[in-house]
Motif scaffolding. Structure first.
Motif, PDB file in Angstrom:
ATOM      1  N   ASN A 146      -3.391   2.500   4.798  1.00  0.00           N
ATOM      2  CA  ASN A 146      -2.042   2.087   5.187  1.00  0.00           C
ATOM      3  C   ASN A 146      -2.048   1.074   6.326  1.00  0.00           C
ATOM      4  N   THR A 147      -3.005   1.198   7.218  1.00  0.00           N
ATOM      5  CA  THR A 147      -3.033   0.329   8.398  1.00  0.00           C
ATOM      6  C   THR A 147      -4.205  -0.635   8.423  1.00  0.00           C
ATOM      7  N   ASP A 148      -5.232  -0.375   7.601  1.00  0.00           N
ATOM      8  CA  ASP A 148      -6.419  -1.232   7.580  1.00  0.00           C
ATOM      9  C   ASP A 148      -6.565  -2.049   6.307  1.00  0.00           C
ATOM     10  N   GLY A 149      -5.845  -1.675   5.246  1.00  0.00           N
ATOM     11  CA  GLY A 149      -6.054  -2.329   3.972  1.00  0.00           C
ATOM     12  C   GLY A 149      -7.410  -1.961   3.394  1.00  0.00           C
ATOM     13  N   ALA A 150      -7.830  -2.709   2.376  1.00  0.00           N
ATOM     14  CA  ALA A 150      -9.100  -2.429   1.686  1.00  0.00           C
ATOM     15  C   ALA A 150     -10.241  -3.083   2.452  1.00  0.00           C
ATOM     16  N   ALA A 151     -10.628  -2.458   3.561  1.00  0.00           N
ATOM     17  CA  ALA A 151     -11.607  -3.050   4.463  1.00  0.00           C
ATOM     18  C   ALA A 151     -13.024  -3.003   3.911  1.00  0.00           C
ATOM     19  N   HIS A 152     -13.337  -1.993   3.111  1.00  0.00           N
ATOM     20  CA  HIS A 152     -14.681  -1.891   2.546  1.00  0.00           C
ATOM     21  C   HIS A 152     -14.625  -1.080   1.257  1.00  0.00           C
ATOM     22  N   TYR A 153     -15.773  -0.942   0.593  1.00  0.00           N
ATOM     23  CA  TYR A 153     -15.797  -0.366  -0.750  1.00  0.00           C
ATOM     24  C   TYR A 153     -15.405   1.103  -0.774  1.00  0.00           C
ATOM     25  N   ALA A 158       2.024   1.652   8.004  1.00  0.00           N
ATOM     26  CA  ALA A 158       2.245   3.096   8.073  1.00  0.00           C
ATOM     27  C   ALA A 158       3.716   3.446   7.914  1.00  0.00           C
ATOM     28  N   ASN A 159       4.605   2.473   8.161  1.00  0.00           N
ATOM     29  CA  ASN A 159       6.036   2.757   8.099  1.00  0.00           C
ATOM     30  C   ASN A 159       6.650   2.466   6.731  1.00  0.00           C
ATOM     31  N   THR A 160       5.814   2.126   5.758  1.00  0.00           N
ATOM     32  CA  THR A 160       6.346   1.890   4.423  1.00  0.00           C
ATOM     33  C   THR A 160       6.958   3.175   3.864  1.00  0.00           C
ATOM     34  N   ALA A 161       7.857   3.032   2.921  1.00  0.00           N
ATOM     35  CA  ALA A 161       8.568   4.200   2.390  1.00  0.00           C
ATOM     36  C   ALA A 161       7.651   5.156   1.641  1.00  0.00           C
ATOM     37  N   PRO A 205     -10.955   4.231  -3.702  1.00  0.00           N
ATOM     38  CA  PRO A 205     -10.091   5.333  -4.166  1.00  0.00           C
ATOM     39  C   PRO A 205      -8.739   5.356  -3.456  1.00  0.00           C
ATOM     40  N   ASP A 206      -8.717   4.996  -2.178  1.00  0.00           N
ATOM     41  CA  ASP A 206      -7.470   4.962  -1.419  1.00  0.00           C
ATOM     42  C   ASP A 206      -6.542   3.885  -1.983  1.00  0.00           C
ATOM     43  N   TRP A 207      -7.130   2.751  -2.353  1.00  0.00           N
ATOM     44  CA  TRP A 207      -6.374   1.649  -2.963  1.00  0.00           C
ATOM     45  C   TRP A 207      -5.796   2.077  -4.316  1.00  0.00           C
ATOM     46  N   ILE A 208      -6.563   2.829  -5.088  1.00  0.00           N
ATOM     47  CA  ILE A 208      -6.062   3.323  -6.375  1.00  0.00           C
ATOM     48  C   ILE A 208      -4.909   4.303  -6.153  1.00  0.00           C
ATOM     49  N   GLU A 209      -5.011   5.152  -5.136  1.00  0.00           N
ATOM     50  CA  GLU A 209      -3.905   6.046  -4.806  1.00  0.00           C
ATOM     51  C   GLU A 209      -2.679   5.240  -4.389  1.00  0.00           C
ATOM     52  N   ASP A 210      -2.890   4.138  -3.673  1.00  0.00           N
ATOM     53  CA  ASP A 210      -1.790   3.262  -3.287  1.00  0.00           C
ATOM     54  C   ASP A 210      -1.123   2.666  -4.531  1.00  0.00           C
ATOM     55  N   ILE A 211      -1.932   2.291  -5.516  1.00  0.00           N
ATOM     56  CA  ILE A 211      -1.386   1.767  -6.774  1.00  0.00           C
ATOM     57  C   ILE A 211      -0.554   2.831  -7.480  1.00  0.00           C
ATOM     58  N   ARG A 212      -1.028   4.072  -7.453  1.00  0.00           N
ATOM     59  CA  ARG A 212      -0.266   5.151  -8.090  1.00  0.00           C
ATOM     60  C   ARG A 212       1.115   5.291  -7.451  1.00  0.00           C
ATOM     61  N   LEU A 213       1.158   5.179  -6.144  1.00  0.00           N
ATOM     62  CA  LEU A 213       2.429   5.329  -5.431  1.00  0.00           C
ATOM     63  C   LEU A 213       3.355   4.144  -5.673  1.00  0.00           C
ATOM     64  N   VAL A 214       2.773   2.961  -5.786  1.00  0.00           N
ATOM     65  CA  VAL A 214       3.577   1.741  -5.947  1.00  0.00           C
ATOM     66  C   VAL A 214       3.891   1.464  -7.418  1.00  0.00           C
TER      67      VAL A 214
END
Length: 685
Positions: free
Chosen positions: A505-512, A473-476, A516-525
């Motif tokens: 942010n705190t659980d990672g890709a815990a389930h399917y 959660a504390n990532t930039a 979409p949250d993981w894809i949003e993370d890719i967009r940010l990174v």
């Protein structure tokens, strides 16, 4: 009545009619709400997991007529039915509801101390809180490999977030099933594959009931690209069936002797095609009668190598690699639970660090299976094949210009990515963390631009692989909830099921549902460009599949035509004349004298457009040779050449040229013998 009174009455009547019409427009018409928000079911079970998405799923195509959306090229919706039924705990759906679907395996209660597979794959003692619904204290989690991650509502969230094609690989492993302590069904692989296919259709029907009946749900199993495109254009999820199993059709090998026949392969492929399967791995985890595998690493690799011995009587065997591609290093990490299964006095061997390739490639039966898949217009999964096996499979597909090549989750040597694209195939990356995924996507970005293709991901959920952990959660640049989907039409908040709420942010890709949250993370990174390539993935996958469906083997212009050669090896018992290389008999061959500067010349009889020449070499192959063409047998032009030939089946592809005469001109031999070709093919396509 005066004229004015009449006019007033008429005006009032008109106003009354207008007001009535407005009122009718404001009153909900039965079924209108369902028609307006077709994506929401009218009869979802209660209680159930939340979706936590608002907004309409996008429909239709883009301005160029191409479908939009993400593709998961590698998932395992039904692996809870595999491996004896007790390795993956929980179900993707249950008519009895979420509490029945999302519960742990019986032996995991009360504290997970008998979760043996957890101990092998995750380390530690396997202890965990077994309760799923409604608390979900310890699972699903990004590092828990034995608990259900594909609950239907979580898949629904991924669809609402922009996924439009999902490949459900029916998966199992008879050896893992046989040695695992807990099971409640047969270990026969084909029995499990049939059951998983049936369960996928049952899941479709289960979802349909929420939307009013057959064909009305968002989860649509498709068997051709026309169906798939129609489903995606409707805004729904096209589900494709694949197979990833270790010994398909009973094709295991014992002490290097195959235990199946060509007839078994034909029956098996026909059955799978009838079930709706359109893509397949020929080997997975264990060497079998079809091909050698790309090794697993670490403790899991040691455990699988034990399984290899228990199933086949042989451990993995390695050799120095012939080219730059290599298999995974096996490693020597111990796996005590698995090693205890070995007979007394038998131990897992050690392996030389400079010998990283499986000695086993594509067998004769394996080649027959590849050609059988091509005959049925099925796509071949290259991941999990040893480099020796994959190299030969590439040779066969290239010789036929067959586009049905898939690498769906990063288990192919990455140096072969362009070779897949040259065929017209499709590549997806394993569901790595946002940083690693973005870095690999950018490494191959220029290739995708060159071949004008999109990108995919392979989540491998329920596939015992491990998934992205939290960045913190504390990532930039954390994912901020709620966020918009890539197309902009949906808003996604944190996903909630029962008493548990997940945060990427705190659980990672815990389930399917967190795809979409993981894809949003890719967009940010990684930036919008990586996500844009992923959003083109569904179209590119369907192009590969469509080209596979439409493939027609080219006409061999060289079949039976006149030939000549610089020389022919003399033998009193067998003819090695030049015509043997175009007689259609894979057992006969042309062989030259044992010297360089030899050639085989083919006369097509008249001028044809020539784009491709295939060469099936005998052990005496050309290391350096060129393909020359001529309109008249006098004026020659080199259209293709190599100095790194390695024998086997070669395909020379080049820009189309008109030619009557074709010449294979040997410059340097690869062996002490001459040049020897079983068959040469010449094609206009």
């Amino acid at each position: 009545m005066t004229r004015h009174a009449y006019s007033r009455h008429r005006l009032l009547a008109v106003l009354s009619l207008l007001l009535a019409l407005v009122a009718m427009a404001l009153v909900p018409v039965p079924g209108a709400a369902a028609q307006g928000d077709w994506w929401n079911p009218t009869a979802r079970p209660a209680p159930d997991s939340g979706i936590n998405v608002t907004g309409a799923p996008f429909q239709g195509t883009d301005a160029k007529g191409q479908v939009r959306g993400f593709v998961d090229a590698h998932n395992h919706l039904m692996s809870n039915e595999a491996f004896g039924g007790r390795l993956i705990c929980g179900k993707p759906f249950s008519p009895l509801g979420v509490a029945d679907a999302l519960k742990d395996c019986p032996e995991h209660y009360p504290d997970g101390s008998l979760a043996i597979f957890d101990m092998i794959t995750k380390g530690g003692d396997g202890r965990h809180d077994p309760d799923g619904w409604p608390t979900f204290k310890d699972w699903p989690a990004h590092d828990s490999m034995t608990h259900q991650q594909n609950y239907y509502a979580w898949v629904e969230r991924a669809w609402r977030g922009g996924e439009r094609v999902l490949v459900n690989d029916l998966v199992t492993n008879g050896v893992i099933c046989s040695v695992y302590f807990f099971k409640d069904r047969s270990c026969d692989e084909m029995t499990s594959i049939r059951l998983q296919a049936q369960k996928t259709y049952e899941m479709q029907a289960y979802i349909d009931t929420m939307y009013g009946g057959p064909g009305k749900g968002w989860f649509r199993i498709v068997t051709d690209t026309a169906q798939a495109r129609q489903v995606v254009q409707q805004g729904k999820l096209a589900v494709v069936l694949g197979v990833e199993t270790s010994e398909p059709f009973g094709c295991k090998q014992i002490l290097d002797v195959g235990q199946c026949s060509k007839a078994d392969i034909d029956r098996g492929l026909d059955e799978l095609y009838g079930l709706g399967v359109r893509s397949m791995f020929l080997c997975h985890k264990l060497d079998n009668a079809l091909c050698g595998v790309r090794f697993d690493e670490g403790a899991l690799g040691t455990a699988i190598n034990v399984g290899q011995f228990l199933s086949t009587g042989t451990f993995w065997q390695t050799e120095k690699c012939a080219g730059p591609q290599h298999d995974h290093p096996i490693g020597l990490a111990p796996a005590p639970q698995a090693q205890q299964q070995l007979p007394a006095g038998v131990a897992v061997p050690s392996y030389a660090a400079d010998a990283q390739c499986n000695t086993r490639g594509l067998t004769e039966l394996g080649e027959y299976a590849v050609r059988g898949m091509m005959k049925r217009k099925m796509m071949l999964e290259l991941d999990h094949m040893s480099v020796k096996a994959a190299g030969r499979a590439f040779d066969i597909m290239e010789s036929e210009s067959y586009p049905g090549a898939l690498s769906s989750h990063s288990w192919m040597d990455l140096d072969w990515t362009e070779r897949v694209y040259q065929l017209g195939g499709f590549v997806a990356q394993y569901m790595n963390g946002a940083e690693a995924f973005s870095a690999e996507a950018k490494r191959t970005d220029a290739l995708r631009d060159k071949y004008n293709v999109g990108y995919g991901y392979g989540t491998d959920m329920n596939g015992v692989g491990g998934w992205p952990g939290p960045r913190g959660a504390n990532t930039a640049n954390p994912v901020k909830y709620p966020f918009r989907s890539t197309d902009g039409g949906a808003v996604l908040d944190r996903q909630t099921a029962g008493q548990r709420t997940w945060d990427i942010n705190t659980d990672g890709a815990a389930h399917y549902g967190l795809v979409p949250d993981w894809i949003e993370d890719i967009r940010l990174v990684g930036g919008q460009g990586v996500v844009d390539d992923l959003f083109r993935g569904a179209e590119s996958y369907l192009r590969t599949w469509g080209a596979t469906e439409q493939h027609r083997a080219g006409v061999n212009l060289a079949a039976g035509v006149p030939t000549s050669a610089a020389s022919a090896e003399s033998n009193p018992f067998t003819s090695y004349a030049s015509g043997r290389a175009v007689d259609g008999d894979g057992g006969s061959r042309w062989a030259s004298d044992w010297s360089d500067d030899q050639w085989l010349q083919i006369d097509l009889g008249s001028e044809h457009l020539v784009k491709r020449v295939t060469l099936a070499w005998e052990r005496a192959y050309g290391k350096a040779y060129r393909i020359e063409v001529s309109p008249d047998g006098t004026n020659w032009q080199t259209v293709w050449s190599t100095t790194t030939g390695d024998g086997g089946l070669d395909t020379a592809q080049f820009a189309g040229v008109p030619a009557r005469q074709i010449r294979v001109h040997g410059v340097q031999r690869g062996t002490q013998w001459g040049y020897s070709l079983y068959e040469v093919g010449v094609y206009s396509t």
